[in-house]
Scaffold this motif. Structure first.
Motif, PDB file in Angstrom:
ATOM      1  N   ARG A  43       0.823  -1.203   0.000  1.00  0.00           N
ATOM      2  CA  ARG A  43       0.000   0.000   0.000  1.00  0.00           C
ATOM      3  C   ARG A  43       0.863   1.262   0.000  1.00  0.00           C
ATOM      4  O   ARG A  43       0.590   2.213  -0.728  1.00  0.00           O
ATOM      5  N   TRP A  44       1.884   1.263   0.826  1.00  0.00           N
ATOM      6  CA  TRP A  44       2.770   2.434   0.914  1.00  0.00           C
ATOM      7  C   TRP A  44       3.506   2.668  -0.400  1.00  0.00           C
ATOM      8  O   TRP A  44       3.617   3.798  -0.891  1.00  0.00           O
ATOM      9  N   ILE A  45       3.988   1.578  -1.016  1.00  0.00           N
ATOM     10  CA  ILE A  45       4.741   1.694  -2.263  1.00  0.00           C
ATOM     11  C   ILE A  45       3.848   2.206  -3.386  1.00  0.00           C
ATOM     12  O   ILE A  45       4.220   3.104  -4.152  1.00  0.00           O
ATOM     13  N   LEU A  46       2.630   1.668  -3.499  1.00  0.00           N
ATOM     14  CA  LEU A  46       1.714   2.122  -4.539  1.00  0.00           C
ATOM     15  C   LEU A  46       1.265   3.560  -4.282  1.00  0.00           C
ATOM     16  O   LEU A  46       1.078   4.342  -5.223  1.00  0.00           O
ATOM     17  N   GLY A  47       1.101   3.911  -3.018  1.00  0.00           N
ATOM     18  CA  GLY A  47       0.744   5.288  -2.690  1.00  0.00           C
ATOM     19  C   GLY A  47       1.836   6.264  -3.101  1.00  0.00           C
ATOM     20  O   GLY A  47       1.553   7.345  -3.634  1.00  0.00           O
ATOM     21  N   THR A  48       3.081   5.876  -2.854  1.00  0.00           N
ATOM     22  CA  THR A  48       4.209   6.712  -3.267  1.00  0.00           C
ATOM     23  C   THR A  48       4.261   6.836  -4.782  1.00  0.00           C
ATOM     24  O   THR A  48       4.496   7.922  -5.333  1.00  0.00           O
ATOM     25  N   ARG A  49       4.007   5.731  -5.456  1.00  0.00           N
ATOM     26  CA  ARG A  49       4.014   5.741  -6.929  1.00  0.00           C
ATOM     27  C   ARG A  49       2.890   6.629  -7.473  1.00  0.00           C
ATOM     28  O   ARG A  49       3.081   7.370  -8.446  1.00  0.00           O
ATOM     29  N   ALA A  50       1.732   6.572  -6.851  1.00  0.00           N
ATOM     30  CA  ALA A  50       0.608   7.411  -7.280  1.00  0.00           C
ATOM     31  C   ALA A  50       0.970   8.889  -7.155  1.00  0.00           C
ATOM     32  O   ALA A  50       0.652   9.696  -8.038  1.00  0.00           O
ATOM     33  N   LYS A  51       1.624   9.258  -6.069  1.00  0.00           N
ATOM     34  CA  LYS A  51       2.046  10.645  -5.882  1.00  0.00           C
ATOM     35  C   LYS A  51       3.018  11.071  -6.983  1.00  0.00           C
ATOM     36  O   LYS A  51       2.939  12.184  -7.507  1.00  0.00           O
ATOM     37  N   GLN A  52       3.934  10.174  -7.358  1.00  0.00           N
ATOM     38  CA  GLN A  52       4.906  10.484  -8.400  1.00  0.00           C
ATOM     39  C   GLN A  52       4.222  10.705  -9.746  1.00  0.00           C
ATOM     40  O   GLN A  52       4.526  11.674 -10.459  1.00  0.00           O
ATOM     41  N   LEU A  53       3.281   9.826 -10.096  1.00  0.00           N
ATOM     42  CA  LEU A  53       2.590   9.972 -11.377  1.00  0.00           C
ATOM     43  C   LEU A  53       1.698  11.212 -11.382  1.00  0.00           C
ATOM     44  O   LEU A  53       1.550  11.870 -12.414  1.00  0.00           O
ATOM     45  N   ASN A  54       1.120  11.534 -10.250  1.00  0.00           N
ATOM     46  CA  ASN A  54       0.324  12.764 -10.153  1.00  0.00           C
ATOM     47  C   ASN A  54       1.187  14.003 -10.380  1.00  0.00           C
ATOM     48  O   ASN A  54       0.760  14.962 -11.034  1.00  0.00           O
ATOM     49  N   GLN A  55       2.383  13.993  -9.831  1.00  0.00           N
ATOM     50  CA  GLN A  55       3.284  15.128 -10.012  1.00  0.00           C
ATOM     51  C   GLN A  55       3.657  15.291 -11.479  1.00  0.00           C
ATOM     52  O   GLN A  55       3.667  16.416 -12.006  1.00  0.00           O
ATOM     53  N   LEU A  56       3.931  14.195 -12.150  1.00  0.00           N
ATOM     54  CA  LEU A  56       4.246  14.244 -13.578  1.00  0.00           C
ATOM     55  C   LEU A  56       3.045  14.732 -14.379  1.00  0.00           C
ATOM     56  O   LEU A  56       3.196  15.495 -15.341  1.00  0.00           O
TER      57      LEU A  56
END
Length: 247
Positions: free
Chosen positions: A180-193
């Motif tokens: 969950r934490w890893i996917l949440g971090t990834r979601a934040k990264q894609l949102n920033q892009l």
């Protein structure tokens, strides 16, 4: 030094193995909900004298755009969105969404579809969760977003493209930790892009729905939106569409 590197390598392999196991377990254990019944295109709202007076809307994306989590489109994003807009406008609308779509698959689907209208006033996009879970590379994500915008602008003649931000996946209770934490971090990264690209595109806007992540706002699978979530999301999207509309 060699011992430290070997330890780091071993821990990395173990972590990757754990994530693969968690991912497979989550897919098997999560309740599989179908896409809801109901119309996927139509005309609603005020009867206006000419076609030019009608707001044309297209909703595209993945399972959340398709309405997974409820049993009918009237209780999903599209139903609530069109109902809200129809209080003010005549609305001609269409839904193009499918469970499991990544941005790449959405682009392919749109390329194969006939143009629904001569132009589209507003496109509401909900995509990215499957890019997160499939670990789409950041460069590919950026390339796909640019391709999607160009396609909507040039082939579908879209005036406004509204991207819904990828939800905070670190709050998805259906996902175990540390996945969950890893996917949440990834979601934040894609949102920033996504935000960086949208800043360079005058036709594009970003919508970050303000939705509580409590049980009432999650579907039975604890992953997709509930009826209450879809209603809030649609109301906030409709509010932005009203601001952007020139009718």
């Amino acid at each position: 030094m060699i011992t430290i590197l070997f330890t780091i390598f071993a821990l990395t392999i173990i972590a990757i193995f754990l994530l693969i196991i968690q991912g497979r377990w989550t897919r098997k254990s999560t309740v599989k909900l179908p896409e809801p019944n109901g119309a996927r295109k139509g005309r609603s709202g005020k009867v206006l004298p000419t076609e030019g007076d009608t707001l044309k809307a297209l909703i595209i994306g993945d399972s959340s755009a398709a309405g997974v989590g409820v049993d009918h489109q009237d209780k999903a994003l599209t139903g609530f969105l069109i109902a809200s807009l129809a209080n003010q406008f005549g609305v001609e609308w269409q839904l193009m969404a499918k469970t499991g779509f990544t941005c790449t698959e959405l682009i392919k689907q749109l390329q194969q579809q006939p143009q629904p209208f001569t132009h589209i006033d507003h496109v509401l996009v909900a995509i990215g969760v499957n890019d997160v879970t499939n670990f789409t590379r950041r460069k590919q994500w950026q390339k796909n977003l640019v391709t999607l915008v160009d396609l909507l602008e040039n082939q579908f003649h879209t005036h406004n493209i509204i991207f819904t931000a990828i939800p905070p996946m670190h709050l998805f209770t259906a996902l175990p930790q540390p996945l969950r934490w890893i996917l949440g971090t990834r979601a934040k990264q894609l949102n920033q892009l996504m935000a960086e690209i949208i800043q360079t595109k005058p036709t594009c806007h970003i919508l970050q729905p303000d939705i509580p992540f409590s049980e009432h706002y999650l579907a039975d699978d604890k992953f997709h939106p509930s009826q209450a979530s879809y209603k809030l999301w649609a109301e906030q999207a409709a509010q932005l569409i009203r601001k952007l509309s020139v009718i």
